[in-house]
Design a protein around this motif. Structure first.
Motif, PDB file in Angstrom:
ATOM      1  N   VAL A  18       0.838  -1.203   0.000  1.00 21.32           N
ATOM      2  CA  VAL A  18       0.000   0.000   0.000  1.00 21.32           C
ATOM      3  C   VAL A  18       0.871   1.250   0.000  1.00 21.32           C
ATOM      4  O   VAL A  18       0.596   2.222  -0.715  1.00 21.32           O
ATOM      5  CB  VAL A  18      -0.956   0.005   1.210  1.00 21.32           C
ATOM      6  CG1 VAL A  18      -1.723   1.330   1.277  1.00 21.32           C
ATOM      7  CG2 VAL A  18      -1.930  -1.157   1.125  1.00 21.32           C
ATOM      8  N   LEU A  19       1.948   1.231   0.789  1.00 23.85           N
ATOM      9  CA  LEU A  19       2.881   2.353   0.795  1.00 23.85           C
ATOM     10  C   LEU A  19       3.478   2.569  -0.591  1.00 23.85           C
ATOM     11  O   LEU A  19       3.627   3.699  -1.063  1.00 23.85           O
ATOM     12  CB  LEU A  19       4.007   2.117   1.808  1.00 23.85           C
ATOM     13  CG  LEU A  19       3.612   2.115   3.288  1.00 23.85           C
ATOM     14  CD1 LEU A  19       4.845   1.832   4.140  1.00 23.85           C
ATOM     15  CD2 LEU A  19       3.007   3.453   3.679  1.00 23.85           C
ATOM     16  N   LYS A  20       3.814   1.471  -1.257  1.00 23.75           N
ATOM     17  CA  LYS A  20       4.392   1.579  -2.602  1.00 23.75           C
ATOM     18  C   LYS A  20       3.356   2.124  -3.597  1.00 23.75           C
ATOM     19  O   LYS A  20       3.696   2.910  -4.490  1.00 23.75           O
ATOM     20  CB  LYS A  20       4.901   0.216  -3.058  1.00 23.75           C
ATOM     21  CG  LYS A  20       6.150  -0.253  -2.317  1.00 23.75           C
ATOM     22  CD  LYS A  20       6.636  -1.587  -2.859  1.00 23.75           C
ATOM     23  CE  LYS A  20       7.926  -2.031  -2.167  1.00 23.75           C
ATOM     24  NZ  LYS A  20       8.417  -3.333  -2.677  1.00 23.75           N
ATOM     25  N   ALA A  21       2.103   1.707  -3.444  1.00 18.90           N
ATOM     26  CA  ALA A  21       1.045   2.211  -4.320  1.00 18.90           C
ATOM     27  C   ALA A  21       0.852   3.713  -4.124  1.00 18.90           C
ATOM     28  O   ALA A  21       0.673   4.462  -5.092  1.00 18.90           O
ATOM     29  CB  ALA A  21      -0.255   1.464  -4.059  1.00 18.90           C
ATOM     30  N   CYS A  22       0.926   4.149  -2.863  1.00 20.77           N
ATOM     31  CA  CYS A  22       0.808   5.583  -2.578  1.00 20.77           C
ATOM     32  C   CYS A  22       1.968   6.350  -3.213  1.00 20.77           C
ATOM     33  O   CYS A  22       1.782   7.431  -3.782  1.00 20.77           O
ATOM     34  CB  CYS A  22       0.777   5.832  -1.074  1.00 20.77           C
ATOM     35  SG  CYS A  22      -0.716   5.215  -0.254  1.00 20.77           S
ATOM     36  N   GLN A  23       3.166   5.787  -3.114  1.00 18.33           N
ATOM     37  CA  GLN A  23       4.340   6.408  -3.712  1.00 18.33           C
ATOM     38  C   GLN A  23       4.164   6.541  -5.224  1.00 18.33           C
ATOM     39  O   GLN A  23       4.527   7.555  -5.824  1.00 18.33           O
ATOM     40  CB  GLN A  23       5.588   5.586  -3.393  1.00 18.33           C
ATOM     41  CG  GLN A  23       6.889   6.199  -3.892  1.00 18.33           C
ATOM     42  CD  GLN A  23       8.090   5.317  -3.626  1.00 18.33           C
ATOM     43  OE1 GLN A  23       7.995   4.296  -2.939  1.00 18.33           O
ATOM     44  NE2 GLN A  23       9.233   5.708  -4.163  1.00 18.33           N
ATOM     45  N   LEU A  24       3.587   5.515  -5.816  1.00 16.03           N
ATOM     46  CA  LEU A  24       3.349   5.525  -7.263  1.00 16.03           C
ATOM     47  C   LEU A  24       2.367   6.629  -7.638  1.00 16.03           C
ATOM     48  O   LEU A  24       2.585   7.380  -8.602  1.00 16.03           O
ATOM     49  CB  LEU A  24       2.810   4.159  -7.695  1.00 16.03           C
ATOM     50  CG  LEU A  24       2.750   3.880  -9.197  1.00 16.03           C
ATOM     51  CD1 LEU A  24       4.152   3.680  -9.758  1.00 16.03           C
ATOM     52  CD2 LEU A  24       1.899   2.653  -9.469  1.00 16.03           C
ATOM     53  N   LEU A  40       7.661   5.899 -14.261  1.00 13.78           N
ATOM     54  CA  LEU A  40       7.297   5.512 -12.900  1.00 13.78           C
ATOM     55  C   LEU A  40       8.405   4.702 -12.240  1.00 13.78           C
ATOM     56  O   LEU A  40       8.655   4.826 -11.035  1.00 13.78           O
ATOM     57  CB  LEU A  40       5.988   4.715 -12.914  1.00 13.78           C
ATOM     58  CG  LEU A  40       4.739   5.513 -13.319  1.00 13.78           C
ATOM     59  CD1 LEU A  40       3.562   4.579 -13.573  1.00 13.78           C
ATOM     60  CD2 LEU A  40       4.391   6.512 -12.230  1.00 13.78           C
ATOM     61  N   THR A  41       9.075   3.877 -13.027  1.00 16.00           N
ATOM     62  CA  THR A  41      10.185   3.086 -12.486  1.00 16.00           C
ATOM     63  C   THR A  41      11.305   3.990 -12.009  1.00 16.00           C
ATOM     64  O   THR A  41      11.847   3.807 -10.905  1.00 16.00           O
ATOM     65  CB  THR A  41      10.716   2.124 -13.565  1.00 16.00           C
ATOM     66  OG1 THR A  41       9.660   1.241 -13.966  1.00 16.00           O
ATOM     67  CG2 THR A  41      11.873   1.297 -13.027  1.00 16.00           C
ATOM     68  N   VAL A  42      11.646   4.992 -12.810  1.00 18.55           N
ATOM     69  CA  VAL A  42      12.709   5.930 -12.428  1.00 18.55           C
ATOM     70  C   VAL A  42      12.291   6.767 -11.225  1.00 18.55           C
ATOM     71  O   VAL A  42      13.064   6.968 -10.284  1.00 18.55           O
ATOM     72  CB  VAL A  42      13.060   6.847 -13.623  1.00 18.55           C
ATOM     73  CG1 VAL A  42      14.021   7.950 -13.174  1.00 18.55           C
ATOM     74  CG2 VAL A  42      13.676   6.043 -14.752  1.00 18.55           C
ATOM     75  N   ALA A  43      11.063   7.260 -11.234  1.00 17.09           N
ATOM     76  CA  ALA A  43      10.591   8.155 -10.177  1.00 17.09           C
ATOM     77  C   ALA A  43      10.487   7.465  -8.821  1.00 17.09           C
ATOM     78  O   ALA A  43      10.745   8.067  -7.781  1.00 17.09           O
ATOM     79  CB  ALA A  43       9.241   8.749 -10.569  1.00 17.09           C
TER      80      ALA A  43
END
Length: 259
Positions: A18-24, A40-43
């Protein structure tokens, strides 16, 4: 989440995905509304497989969608959720007396709108006592930038929005909707000169409105104040009174925001 917010949180209760989804989701901005998998991969610093799975999940949930080409973009779902939070920020608090004043004085509906990635977002409304009301636009409603008074003011005062919006095919909502780019540009230039916009049935038949920009301390447009109602009530001397009142309210609100 700030470091202070994380204090006392048991790591066992944290769902990393969920944290990773928020970051995305936070990678998308007004300047960069469409991002590729590589972007998105770079960011995020995550690998492509993880980003692809997160994006697929967010599409399934209705928070992301496919953009033009091989890109992703936000849907309006997260922005509608965000509009609820924005309604509690200082902008709304400062705008309340002006919205209430306009609605009480003229009996029509006063709106506070802010720029969004796909249109102007209504974040607050005050309804007057006129028996005939416009109920189509409410908190969370997203309006296209080339129609209605509030959205076209945003389009007029933003070079970035103009460049992006005038390059697309514009939808026709009524016979009064301007969809021809040169004609629309002329209207936007006039709005900048006048400092306000008048809408006459260009988004909804029978509805008129007046809107003016709200600026922050940096001189950036952050919102619009507008008054809308039955189009017949936005004519003659009453229209002049509405224009003066909306302009005065938007200027004072801008002043309170540091402009």
């Amino acid at each position: 989440m700030t470091p202070d917010d994380r204090e006392g949180v048991d790591p066992k209760n944290v769902v990393v995905s969920v944290l990773k989804a928020c970051q995305l989701m936070e990678c998308f901005t007004r300047e960069k509304p469409n991002l590729t998998l590589a972007d998105l991969t770079v960011a995020t610093g995550m690998n492509k497989t993880t980003v692809h799975r997160l994006a697929a999940t967010l599409i399934q949930a209705g928070w992301l969608t496919r953009g033009e080409g091989a890109t992703y973009r936000l849907t309006m779902r997260p922005f509608r959720v965000g509009a609820v939070a924005l309604a509690e920020l200082s902008l709304r608090s400062e705008a309340v007396p002006f919205l209430r004043g306009l609605a009480d004085r003229f009996g029509d509906t006063a709106y506070l709108m802010i720029p969004g990635p796909d249109g102007a977002v209504c974040v607050d409304i005050f309804q007057g006592n006129n028996p005939v009301r416009v109920n189509t636009v409410g908190v969370g409603t997203v309006l296209p930038y080339h129609t209605a008074a509030g959205p076209v003011v945003m389009l007029a005062f933003s070079d970035e929005l103009r460049e992006r919006w005038l390059a697309r095919t514009l939808d026709q909502y009524t016979s009064n909707t301007l969809v021809d780019a040169p004609s629309l540009k002329d209207r936007l230039d006039k709005i900048v000169r006048d400092g306000y916009a008048i809408s006459e049935e260009d988004y909804l038949y029978g509805v008129g409105a007046v809107a003016a920009p709200v600026f922050d301390a940096q001189g950036e447009l952050v919102a619009t104040l507008s008054l809308g109602g039955v189009n017949d009530g936005f004519r003659g001397s009453r229209l002049l009174e509405i224009i003066e009142a909306v302009l005065s309210s938007s200027r004072e609100l801008s002043s309170r925001l540091g402009h």
